[in-house]
Design an enzyme around this catalytic site. Structure first.
Site, PDB file in Angstrom:
ATOM      1  N   LYS A   1       0.730  -1.185  -0.001  1.00  0.00           N
ATOM      2  CA  LYS A   1      -0.303  -0.128   0.034  1.00  0.00           C
ATOM      3  C   LYS A   1       1.056   1.104  -0.076  1.00  0.00           C
ATOM      4  O   LYS A   1       1.549   1.413   1.009  1.00  0.00           O
ATOM      5  CB  LYS A   1      -1.001  -0.018   1.306  1.00  0.00           C
ATOM      6  CG  LYS A   1      -1.845   1.160   1.183  1.00  0.00           C
ATOM      7  CD  LYS A   1      -2.986   1.065   2.383  1.00  0.00           C
ATOM      8  CE  LYS A   1      -4.170   2.106   2.296  1.00  0.00           C
ATOM      9  NZ  LYS A   1      -3.738   3.382   1.692  1.00  0.00           N
TER      10      LYS A   1
ATOM     11  N   ARG B   1      -3.368   8.564  -5.235  1.00  0.00           N
ATOM     12  CA  ARG B   1      -4.143   7.609  -6.212  1.00  0.00           C
ATOM     13  C   ARG B   1      -4.216   8.370  -7.664  1.00  0.00           C
ATOM     14  O   ARG B   1      -4.792   9.441  -7.560  1.00  0.00           O
ATOM     15  CB  ARG B   1      -5.478   7.275  -5.802  1.00  0.00           C
ATOM     16  CG  ARG B   1      -6.245   6.293  -6.512  1.00  0.00           C
ATOM     17  CD  ARG B   1      -5.965   4.848  -5.867  1.00  0.00           C
ATOM     18  NE  ARG B   1      -6.679   3.736  -6.512  1.00  0.00           N
ATOM     19  CZ  ARG B   1      -7.557   3.124  -5.842  1.00  0.00           C
ATOM     20  NH1 ARG B   1      -8.130   3.543  -4.655  1.00  0.00           N
ATOM     21  NH2 ARG B   1      -8.470   2.233  -6.369  1.00  0.00           N
TER      22      ARG B   1
ATOM     23  N   GLU C   1      -0.767   4.528  -8.236  1.00  0.00           N
ATOM     24  CA  GLU C   1      -0.532   5.811  -7.462  1.00  0.00           C
ATOM     25  C   GLU C   1       0.732   6.407  -8.170  1.00  0.00           C
ATOM     26  O   GLU C   1       1.521   5.838  -8.905  1.00  0.00           O
ATOM     27  CB  GLU C   1      -0.189   5.263  -6.238  1.00  0.00           C
ATOM     28  CG  GLU C   1      -1.453   4.693  -5.594  1.00  0.00           C
ATOM     29  CD  GLU C   1      -1.312   5.093  -4.012  1.00  0.00           C
ATOM     30  OE1 GLU C   1      -0.574   5.924  -3.447  1.00  0.00           O
ATOM     31  OE2 GLU C   1      -2.427   4.790  -3.198  1.00  0.00           O
TER      32      GLU C   1
ATOM     33  N   ARG D   1     -16.350   0.174  -1.832  1.00  0.00           N
ATOM     34  CA  ARG D   1     -15.602  -0.508  -0.817  1.00  0.00           C
ATOM     35  C   ARG D   1     -15.918  -1.959  -0.837  1.00  0.00           C
ATOM     36  O   ARG D   1     -16.660  -2.218  -0.203  1.00  0.00           O
ATOM     37  CB  ARG D   1     -15.740   0.055   0.396  1.00  0.00           C
ATOM     38  CG  ARG D   1     -15.188   1.527   0.884  1.00  0.00           C
ATOM     39  CD  ARG D   1     -14.901   1.804   2.357  1.00  0.00           C
ATOM     40  NE  ARG D   1     -14.579   3.288   2.431  1.00  0.00           N
ATOM     41  CZ  ARG D   1     -13.285   3.657   2.155  1.00  0.00           C
ATOM     42  NH1 ARG D   1     -12.099   2.686   2.156  1.00  0.00           N
ATOM     43  NH2 ARG D   1     -12.896   4.944   2.202  1.00  0.00           N
TER      44      ARG D   1
END
Length: 511
Positions: free
Chosen positions: A210, A215, A259, A377
């Site tokens: 992560k 993003r 990202e 989500r």
């Protein structure tokens, strides 16, 4: 439509806990809205401004303004007025914004003023979230909720879907499909407390770093490359190195998820704020690129050469991603094909630890058989990252608005200096339950030393445990730092202010 209609619906939605009643209230509001008003109405109900920020602080709202006797403030006129306030710049801008805000408040009734206070201050939270708005919009237009959700997922904007749906009916939903050049809302992850919990929930999965970056969603159509943020703001002109890298990929048309991140000479990520500052910079882009180059890192592929990949599994999409994106531009990952095997679990935990040691935020675990749920989500993506906590002292609190009218809500947080004074680190109203709000309001008034009608200053006695995602630089606060995504966990009445965390502790957590 008048602002009064939105303010009244906001109050009524906040007053009921029944989901069906909330949806019915929203449906009634949408039926009364003109198609051109729908994007603004939806944004306001979600507690956001279409302009994002208008440069108005608490000082401009502090002094009371006599309300109008009757409602006569149309939504579109309000939107234009807020746009004019946001556009004010130059010498005397703060004074002019304050004048325009007071002029706007004078045109609003008391209920409208309460709504505006919450909207402008960012503290309007009445439960009219996007999921409820989708259901209300579906009921208002006679469309299937699943069809509206898919249109929003692929159209990138609930407001745009609402405008088309109210103007043309359910057949308008067919216009919203995955297209290169039109961004879609990114898939988001739920949280797991640790790697083992995520493995138990997902089964066979990929474990990916992560990244502590920004993003991005990148669209390529031949030599044309366009880039959007997770909030669907286009930033193509600010990221020429991403454009160059994308043109070298082995696909003529593609939509990629990833990202952008600033890396040091040692390959470790630089402080998040440096990346954010570079992405946000519009001036002297060539100079900014030279001083702080950014690197794109891709982790998903939504479309390639005319093929929609959303329904494919994570494993299949990654195969396609690896085919067109070279390894240096792909996120680090490992596959946990048999997560119940202890050796696999140990490797996953080790991978997560290594990600942290490399300066990343943590890891994201993705079910290998899951599709890409744009704008939602998904339960098939679980993020695991360490949560930092600090014991800080409450220095003041602000009176709330909307659902929190009459409650002390927004906390001013301080860390202890060596001389025994306290340095303010920021504010938060997140994480507060209704019960905690009631207790907090009563307790803080017991130790109040002043109340100017907006902010209640208190004796620095009450310690609160705060969770946060990191420490970043900020010129707004005296020690030059503030907390990222601060939220209240609990009050620590077992601790005195002298036992609160120090400024030195906070500074040691900087990235």
């Amino acid at each position: 439509m008048l602002l009064a209609d939105i303010a009244r619906t906001s109050r009524e939605v906040a007053a009921t806990s029944a989901r069906t009643e909330k949806v019915a209230l929203l449906a009634g509001l949408f039926r009364r809205a003109e198609p051109s008003e729908a994007p603004i109405v939806i944004t306001y109900l979600a507690g956001r401004l279409p302009q994002r920020k208008i440069g108005v602080g608490w000082s401009a709202l502090r002094e009371p303004v006599p309300p109008a006797a009757e409602s006569h403030l149309p939504v579109l006129e309000l939107h234009q007025a807020l746009g004019r306030i946001a556009a004010v710049s130059g010498k005397g801008a703060q004074t002019e914004r304050k004048r325009l805000v007071r002029e706007l408040l004078a045109a609003a009734t008391e209920e409208e003023q309460h709504f505006l206070f919450g909207l402008i201050s960012g503290e309007l939270r009445q439960g009219a979230l996007d999921a409820l708005a989708v259901e209300g919009l579906s009921a208002a237009a006679g469309a299937a909720p699943a069809d509206v959700r898919r249109a929003v997922m692929l159209g990138g904007s609930l407001g745009a879907v609402a405008e088309a749906l109210l103007a043309r009916g359910p057949e308008a939903l067919a216009d919203f499909r995955l297209e290169v050049g039109r961004p879609v809302q990114p898939m988001l992850a739920h949280t797991a407390k640790d790697v083992d919990e995520a493995l138990d929930k997902l089964g066979p999965c990929a474990v990916e770093e992560k990244l502590d970056g920004i993003r991005i969603q990148v669209h390529r159509d031949g030599e044309s490359v366009r880039i959007w943020t997770r909030t669907l703001d286009e930033i193509t002109g600010r990221l020429p190195e991403v454009v160059t890298a994308t043109r070298k990929l082995a696909a003529e048309r593609a939509i990629l998820d990833g990202e952008v991140i600033a890396l040091g000479e040692d390959g470790r990520p630089r402080a998040f704020q440096e990346t954010a500052g570079r992405v946000g910079s519009r001036l002297d882009v060539p100079g900014a690129r030279a001083s702080l180059p950014l690197s794109p890192v891709f982790f998903d592929l939504l479309s390639v050469d005319g093929r929609d990949l959303l329904a494919l599994s994570t494993a299949e999409r990654h195969t396609e991603l690896a085919r067109i994106v070279p390894e240096p531009l792909r996120v680090r990952r490992m596959v946990a094909a048999d997560p119940q095997e202890e050796a696999t679990r140990a490797r996953a935990r080790e991978f997560a630890a290594e990600a942290l040691s490399r300066g990343q935020e943590g890891v994201v675990l993705k079910g290998l058989d899951s599709g890409y749920s744009a704008g939602r989500r998904g339960a098939s993506w679980l993020k695991v990252k360490p949560v930092h906590t600090l014991d800080l002292v409450v220095l003041a609190a602000e009176w709330g608005h909307g659902r929190r009218t009459g409650k002390l809500s927004n906390l001013h947080l301080g860390a202890r200096r060596p001389d025994g004074s306290f340095a303010m680190l920021g504010k938060t109203f997140k994480g507060l339950t209704d019960a905690l709000l009631d207790w907090q309001t009563e307790r803080l008034q017991e130790i109040a030393v002043s109340d100017n009608g907006w902010v209640v200053t208190v004796r620095p006695e009450l310690v609160v445990e705060i969770a946060f995602d990191g420490v970043q630089r900020s010129s707004r606060y005296p020690e030059g730092v503030t907390l990222r995504f601060a939220r209240v966990l609990r009050y620590r009445e077992d601790k005195t202010a002298a036992e609160a965390d120090t400024v030195d502790t906070v500074l040691s957590l900087r990235g």
